[in-house]
Design a protein around this motif. Structure first.
Motif, PDB file in Angstrom:
ATOM      1  N   GLY A  31     -10.190   6.899  -4.381  1.00  0.00           N
ATOM      2  CA  GLY A  31     -10.302   6.660  -2.948  1.00  0.00           C
ATOM      3  C   GLY A  31     -11.736   6.713  -2.448  1.00  0.00           C
ATOM      4  N   LEU A  32     -12.028   5.904  -1.437  1.00  0.00           N
ATOM      5  CA  LEU A  32     -13.349   5.890  -0.807  1.00  0.00           C
ATOM      6  C   LEU A  32     -13.345   6.821   0.398  1.00  0.00           C
ATOM      7  CD1 LEU A  32     -14.131   2.058  -0.847  1.00  0.00           C
ATOM      8  CD2 LEU A  32     -14.351   3.738  -2.685  1.00  0.00           C
ATOM      9  N   ASP A  33     -14.466   7.475   0.629  1.00  0.00           N
ATOM     10  CA  ASP A  33     -14.625   8.352   1.795  1.00  0.00           C
ATOM     11  C   ASP A  33     -15.492   7.627   2.808  1.00  0.00           C
ATOM     12  OD1 ASP A  33     -15.090  10.252   3.691  1.00  0.00           O
ATOM     13  OD2 ASP A  33     -15.972  11.744   2.339  1.00  0.00           O
ATOM     14  N   LEU A  34     -14.856   7.065   3.836  1.00  0.00           N
ATOM     15  CA  LEU A  34     -15.560   6.273   4.834  1.00  0.00           C
ATOM     16  C   LEU A  34     -15.658   6.990   6.173  1.00  0.00           C
ATOM     17  CD1 LEU A  34     -13.873   2.802   4.099  1.00  0.00           C
ATOM     18  CD2 LEU A  34     -15.868   3.845   2.993  1.00  0.00           C
ATOM     19  N   GLU A  35     -15.391   8.289   6.195  1.00  0.00           N
ATOM     20  CA  GLU A  35     -15.312   9.036   7.454  1.00  0.00           C
ATOM     21  C   GLU A  35     -16.623   9.682   7.870  1.00  0.00           C
ATOM     22  OE1 GLU A  35     -12.691   8.893   9.401  1.00  0.00           O
ATOM     23  OE2 GLU A  35     -11.841   7.542   7.886  1.00  0.00           O
ATOM     24  N   ARG A  36     -17.468  10.061   6.912  1.00  0.00           N
ATOM     25  CA  ARG A  36     -18.717  10.735   7.265  1.00  0.00           C
ATOM     26  C   ARG A  36     -19.798  10.416   6.242  1.00  0.00           C
ATOM     27  NH1 ARG A  36     -18.143  15.349   9.057  1.00  0.00           N
ATOM     28  NH2 ARG A  36     -15.916  15.234   9.456  1.00  0.00           N
TER      29      ARG A  36
END
Length: 236
Positions: free
Chosen positions: A144-149
């Motif tokens: 999964g990619l972390d696109l939140e911060r």
């Protein structure tokens, strides 16, 4: 052993003189296969086409057996695929992605997303839904990619890049010195999935998910990138 469920047809293989081995995606039983007797008949062939939605009942003496399906049609899409080449590429692309999931491993939210995609293949929001599906698929397969911060500062605003190494978002300021090495993060990915996006944003988003699919899923399995995916992208 017996269960009944709604399913999405992924494909068939010939089996004996008149039967086929049917591969489907289901909500509660994951990707599943089974024999359909007389599956090559004129009645069943239109039903067992990729992208169709069917009701299946699976029976086997033991759970580990391949078993047999009894199939009833729910939503047939052959006429749509014959008239819309983008929809045809989309169905082949989606079925290929669902085949990446382990057999008999349920992924209920991916099934729901796939069913929604198939029901909206010709809608302007469909490319957005494909991007969301690939992001969810990456997450379910452990990439999964972390696109939140921002990976560097922890900031949640002005995120315009993604690190190709970590798969994490990077802010404009933190990424400026390495901008040429970073992947673009389209703004619409941080908005609702019901919104249509500009074509170039969709292309950037599919380049983003495609990079991580190729690196983390296709290449380790010795698979080539999806030709149907490339064909769909070419129609945008």
């Amino acid at each position: 052993m017996e269960w009944s469920e709604r399913a999405l047809v992924l494909g068939v293989k010939k089996h004996g003189e008149t039967s086929v081995i049917l591969e489907v995606a289901t909500r509660d039983h994951g990707r599943h296969v089974g024999v359909v007797r007389s599956g090559r008949s004129k009645t069943m062939q239109p039903v067992l086409q990729p992208g169709n939605e069917v009701a299946v009942t699976w029976r086997a003496r033991l759970e580990e057996h391949i078993g047999a399906f009894v199939v009833e049609p729910l939503a047939l899409r052959t006429h749509l695929l014959m008239c819309d080449v983008r929809a045809l590429h989309g169905v082949n692309w989606l079925c290929g992605m669902l085949r990446l999931l382990p057999e008999r491993d349920p992924h209920a939210h991916l099934f729901d997303m796939a069913a929604a995609l198939l029901a909206n293949l010709t809608d302007p929001v469909a490319p957005n839904l494909f991007v969301r599906f690939e992001l969810a698929l990456l997450a379910d397969l452990g990439f999964g990619l972390d696109l939140e911060r921002c990976a560097a500062t922890g900031a949640t605003e002005d995120l315009i890049y993604v690190s190709p190494k970590s798969g994490r978002a990077v802010s404009r300021e933190a990424g400026a010195p390495w901008a040429a090495r970073l992947l673009p993060l389209p703004a619409f990915l941080r908005e609702g999935p019901e919104l249509a996006a500009e074509v170039e944003q969709i292309r950037d988003a599919l380049r983003l998910t495609g990079y991580f699919l190729d690196r983390d899923i296709f290449a380790p399995r010795g698979l080539k990138p999806s030709e149907a995916r490339a064909a769909y992208l070419a129609t945008l």
